[in-house]
Enzyme design. Structure first.
Site, PDB file in Angstrom:
ATOM      1  N   GLN A  17       5.228 -15.442  -5.021  1.00  0.00           N
ATOM      2  CA  GLN A  17       6.408 -15.448  -5.889  1.00  0.00           C
ATOM      3  C   GLN A  17       7.286 -16.681  -5.701  1.00  0.00           C
ATOM      4  O   GLN A  17       8.099 -16.982  -6.567  1.00  0.00           O
ATOM      5  CB  GLN A  17       7.217 -14.167  -5.665  1.00  0.00           C
ATOM      6  CG  GLN A  17       6.441 -12.922  -6.084  1.00  0.00           C
ATOM      7  CD  GLN A  17       7.197 -11.643  -5.818  1.00  0.00           C
ATOM      8  OE1 GLN A  17       7.072 -11.059  -4.745  1.00  0.00           O
ATOM      9  NE2 GLN A  17       7.992 -11.190  -6.773  1.00  0.00           N
ATOM     10  N   ASN A 155       2.033  -4.794   1.917  1.00  0.00           N
ATOM     11  CA  ASN A 155       3.261  -4.509   1.186  1.00  0.00           C
ATOM     12  C   ASN A 155       3.041  -3.380   0.184  1.00  0.00           C
ATOM     13  O   ASN A 155       2.120  -3.431  -0.630  1.00  0.00           O
ATOM     14  CB  ASN A 155       3.704  -5.766   0.425  1.00  0.00           C
ATOM     15  CG  ASN A 155       4.986  -5.530  -0.345  1.00  0.00           C
ATOM     16  OD1 ASN A 155       6.049  -5.324   0.248  1.00  0.00           O
ATOM     17  ND2 ASN A 155       4.902  -5.541  -1.670  1.00  0.00           N
ATOM     18  N   GLU A 156       3.899  -2.405   0.235  1.00  0.00           N
ATOM     19  CA  GLU A 156       3.878  -1.293  -0.724  1.00  0.00           C
ATOM     20  C   GLU A 156       2.463  -0.737  -0.917  1.00  0.00           C
ATOM     21  O   GLU A 156       1.908  -0.712  -2.022  1.00  0.00           O
ATOM     22  CB  GLU A 156       4.519  -1.702  -2.051  1.00  0.00           C
ATOM     23  CG  GLU A 156       5.980  -2.054  -1.868  1.00  0.00           C
ATOM     24  CD  GLU A 156       6.772  -2.196  -3.160  1.00  0.00           C
ATOM     25  OE1 GLU A 156       6.164  -2.367  -4.222  1.00  0.00           O
ATOM     26  OE2 GLU A 156       8.018  -2.121  -3.086  1.00  0.00           O
TER      27      GLU A 156
END
Ligand code: BGC
Length: 414
Positions: A17, A155-156
């Site tokens: 990102q 992550n998640e």
């Protein structure tokens, strides 16, 4: 009231990102296929791969003492079996920059993106992936573990179940248009041959129990590898913990949703050192799954309800895991920075109350440090404490960044 000594006050990003040009990743390929579901490609992103020193210095200058970022598997292992010493050296420099600035790094080893080559093996639907992920984790932690006090494996890890709740059983419709010529399906195939972050019915993983098994086994295999080579590093996972609230009479449905998204993961994480809790809003559950937002609700750029109280609720509930918790993400997509300040203050008041009642919370890492690439939404949603002009890569500190920095310096809200 103040927060416990040593509380981690910081902000978070993820490699794909912010870094830019993550060209060996599956996502880069998805972004560049015809009919891509991404509104724009990530491109140079925030050029954080080059500008990390100034970004970390800025974070420290603001008063924050912790930075969560991810190490990119596709850079460390751009081809199957090929380890990039240069990429390892890069992340060593990032970690050193953190330590020099007295910023505690919280490192994520997998934040949604995977190397392109993994898709050919079946990606997060393949029984080989846990071993591959553990091997990559071992490589990173052998080389860099001395500088990594906290490692989040995945992550998640529960994101596919969250997405299923939000989008229903058919999953994201648009993923059907994401054929990538990476696996055996070939370019233009009706469906991706292998499941990456997006697949026909998934987000990161498919909904089937095999994929659940792959993710939970990958976490456990990585944890074991990390402990072998870097015993001082604390290891955890992060989960998207929704504040699941039942509509009247729907308590049982809400309990099932909570179990699917949280409790099912407990056996895989009981031996972890901490749990990363990530929360943005609440989800109200009715007979048909997720209920529409309440009439007149304030809505963020992501279509979530402005509901910062959710964080306190989920911390109290997730405490049942019996692990120390770090809020590894919490934030709001808005172009009105005063609402970001309000959101953060209200969320933190809830964290403070939970801690006062004995809930073991060790840190708050706001999502995100920079306005960045919000996956298929591109650069339109702005989550950052710091704005980024992508034409010049100039950073602009927002008031919300100063606000959080002041809280961090005081270790207290007031
Ligand atoms: C993810 C981030 C994302 C954020 C905001 C989380 O689900 O970990 O990568 O940018 O939410 O949507």
């Amino acid at each position: 009231m103040s927060f416990p000594p040593g509380f981690l006050w910081g902000s978070a990003t993820a490699a794909h990102q912010v870094e830019g040009n993550n060209i060996a990743s599956d996502f880069w390929a998805f972004e560049h296929t015809a009919n891509s579901i991404f509104s724009e490609p990530s491109g140079d992103a925030c050029d954080h791969y080059r500008l990390f020193r100034q970004d970390i210095a800025l974070l420290a200058e603001l008063g924050l003492n912790s930075y969560r970022f991810s190490i990119e598997w596709a850079r460390i292992e751009p081809e199957d079996g090929l380890v990039s010493r240069a990429a390892l050296a890069h992340y060593r420099e990032v970690l050193e920059a953190c330590h020099e600035a007295r910023v505690t790094p919280v490192v994520t080893l997998h934040h949604f993106t995977s190397p392109r080559w993994l898709t050919a093996l079946g990606s997060w639907d393949s029984p080989e992936t846990p071993e591959r992920f553990a091997a990559y984790s071992r490589t990173v932690m052998t080389e860099l573990g001395d500088l990594i006090p906290y490692a989040c494996t995945i992550n998640e890890a529960n994101i596919s179940r969250v997405i299923r709740l939000i989008l229903g059983d058919d999953g994201p419709r648009s993923v059907q248009q994401a054929p990538v010529g990476l696996g055996t399906g070939g370019a233009g195939a009706a469906e991706p041959a292998a499941h990456a972050f997006f697949s026909r019915k998934s987000f990161l993983t498919t909904y089937n129990e095999n994929a659940f098994d792959v993710v939970t086994r990958a976490h456990q295999a990585a944890r074991q590898a990390i402990r072998e080579v870097s015993p001082d590093t604390k290891v955890g996972i992060t989960l998207a913990v929704q504040d699941v609230q039942p509509l009247p009479g729907e308590e049982k449905t809400a309990q099932r949703v909570w179990a699917e998204q949280f409790e099912d993961f407990l056996p895989a994480i009981v031996e972890d050192d901490f749990l990363g809790v990530q929360n943005y809003s609440r989800i109200r559950v009715g007979p048909d799954g997720m209920a529409p937002l309440p009439e007149g609700a304030e809505v963020t750029q992501m279509g979530n309800e402005f509901y910062p109280q959710a964080l306190e609720n989920v911390l109290r509930r997730a405490a049942s895991a019996g692990l120390p918790m770090i809020v590894t993400e919490n934030g709001i997509a808005t172009d009105d920075d005063t609402r970001r300040i309000d959101f953060t203050r209200l969320a933190l008041e809830g964290v403070e109350r939970a801690i006062a009642d004995g809930v073991d919370v060790r840190g708050y890492l706001h999502w995100s440090f920079l306005d960045n690439f919000e996956w298929m939404h591109g650069y339109t949603p702005t989550f950052g404490l710091v704005g980024v002009d992508r034409a010049t890569q100039r950073r602009t500190v927002k008031d919300s960044a100063r606000h959080l920095g002041e809280i961090a310096r005081r270790n207290a809200l007031r």
